[in-house]
Motif scaffolding. Sequence first.
Motif, PDB file in Angstrom:
ATOM      1  N   UNK A 143      42.642  36.440  48.120  1.00  0.00           N
ATOM      2  CA  UNK A 143      41.564  37.065  47.349  1.00  0.00           C
ATOM      3  C   UNK A 143      40.485  37.614  48.282  1.00  0.00           C
ATOM      4  N   UNK A 144      40.097  36.821  49.278  1.00  0.00           N
ATOM      5  CA  UNK A 144      39.074  37.261  50.235  1.00  0.00           C
ATOM      6  C   UNK A 144      39.560  38.506  50.993  1.00  0.00           C
ATOM      7  N   UNK A 145      40.815  38.483  51.425  1.00  0.00           N
ATOM      8  CA  UNK A 145      41.378  39.632  52.155  1.00  0.00           C
ATOM      9  C   UNK A 145      41.376  40.879  51.273  1.00  0.00           C
ATOM     10  N   UNK A 146      41.696  40.702  49.997  1.00  0.00           N
ATOM     11  CA  UNK A 146      41.715  41.845  49.059  1.00  0.00           C
ATOM     12  C   UNK A 146      40.321  42.422  48.886  1.00  0.00           C
ATOM     13  N   UNK A 168      37.278  46.451  39.457  1.00  0.00           N
ATOM     14  CA  UNK A 168      38.095  45.501  40.216  1.00  0.00           C
ATOM     15  C   UNK A 168      37.283  44.335  40.775  1.00  0.00           C
ATOM     16  N   UNK A 169      36.006  44.546  41.006  1.00  0.00           N
ATOM     17  CA  UNK A 169      35.206  43.529  41.691  1.00  0.00           C
ATOM     18  C   UNK A 169      34.116  42.937  40.803  1.00  0.00           C
ATOM     19  N   UNK A 190      44.466  34.618  42.211  1.00  0.00           N
ATOM     20  CA  UNK A 190      44.080  34.385  43.604  1.00  0.00           C
ATOM     21  C   UNK A 190      42.833  33.512  43.733  1.00  0.00           C
ATOM     22  N   UNK A 191      41.823  33.751  42.889  1.00  0.00           N
ATOM     23  CA  UNK A 191      40.563  33.004  43.017  1.00  0.00           C
ATOM     24  C   UNK A 191      40.522  31.789  42.101  1.00  0.00           C
ATOM     25  N   UNK A 192      40.732  32.014  40.795  1.00  0.00           N
ATOM     26  CA  UNK A 192      40.600  30.919  39.829  1.00  0.00           C
ATOM     27  C   UNK A 192      41.657  29.843  40.066  1.00  0.00           C
ATOM     28  N   UNK A 232      41.899  43.878  37.943  1.00  0.00           N
ATOM     29  CA  UNK A 232      41.085  42.995  38.769  1.00  0.00           C
ATOM     30  C   UNK A 232      40.949  41.598  38.196  1.00  0.00           C
ATOM     31  N   UNK A 233      40.875  41.489  36.877  1.00  0.00           N
ATOM     32  CA  UNK A 233      40.779  40.173  36.252  1.00  0.00           C
ATOM     33  C   UNK A 233      42.048  39.364  36.485  1.00  0.00           C
ATOM     34  N   UNK A 234      43.204  40.032  36.413  1.00  0.00           N
ATOM     35  CA  UNK A 234      44.467  39.321  36.661  1.00  0.00           C
ATOM     36  C   UNK A 234      44.575  38.867  38.115  1.00  0.00           C
ATOM     37  N   UNK A 235      44.158  39.725  39.031  1.00  0.00           N
ATOM     38  CA  UNK A 235      44.160  39.352  40.447  1.00  0.00           C
ATOM     39  C   UNK A 235      43.209  38.186  40.685  1.00  0.00           C
TER      40      UNK A 235
END
Length: 318
Positions: free
Chosen positions: A309-312, A211-212, A82-84, A75-78
């Motif tokens: 990221x939002x979709x995930x 993950x979140x 995607x977010x950062x 989750x941190x990698x995603x």
Amino acid sequence: MVLEVFIFLVWLAILSFAADRFVYGAAAMAKNFGISPMVIGLTIVAMGSSAPEIVVSATASLNGNINTAIGNAIGSNITNIALVLGLTALLKPLVIASSTLKREMPVLLFFSILATYMLSDLFLSRTEGIILIVFFVAVICALVWMSFNLESGDPIIAETESEIPSNVPTVKAIFWVIVGLVLLPLSANFMVDSAVIIAKSLGLSDLVIGLTIIAIGTSLPELAASIAGVLKNEDDMALGNIIGSNIFNILAVMAMPGLIVPGAIDELAAHRDVYIMLGLNLVLILLSFNFRGVRRINRIEGLALVACFVAYQIVLFR
């Protein structure tokens, strides 16, 4: 519930503070002992942004929550990409000039594929944990070697050296290292406990917790570092923080549950989440190595990453 959210946020703030102070003290102490600023920047400072994830993963593993620890790593990698990276590119398009980053991106892709393979049998063994840690040590050694062989005009040299604290008394540096070493595991323990209580009250699984709630929380240092980097026109440093953190997340963070509590993992982690992580790493490489001669991640691409990221998150909470 409200109290637990407050407790989680307080300990998250303390965790971020402890990681920052630990890196500050360790970097200052290393510089006082005559270690090259580039060595410090590519090792101690680079690892600092992953310190929260490493400690949280170890804490979750000690508590027997293997899927929370695995979820934290993936989750941190995603979140980082995607977010950062997405928010950073929205703030200011990133121009990628460093040859160092060109070498690190394929390395990140290789380790992402390795992680995907290791989780494919729905079991993370102690042997696999040892393999990841051995690779982690090898990467650190490679970064040290790389710091002595950078091209003189590489922009990451000046950007990295500007991050190293100067004129810090050794006693003060040691003090902050000790503070970090004490507060990091303490804050991680309370933060994980609060996250589990919050998530369970919402009916979330151990995997989704990692993950979140935990992944986003522990990625805040990367977000702060990346935004600070682009505001100072240090685009390579901003992207380097993300790439380095993702490599360390796979090798050090994911190694913790393998070393401490090897066992079966959630099927969704191996058949859904790790592939999303792998796919985002491929997207990062494609965005950074375009065919127009200019390596740039623009605002439209940043918006697309944030949308992913939002979709995930919607998929996870559905």
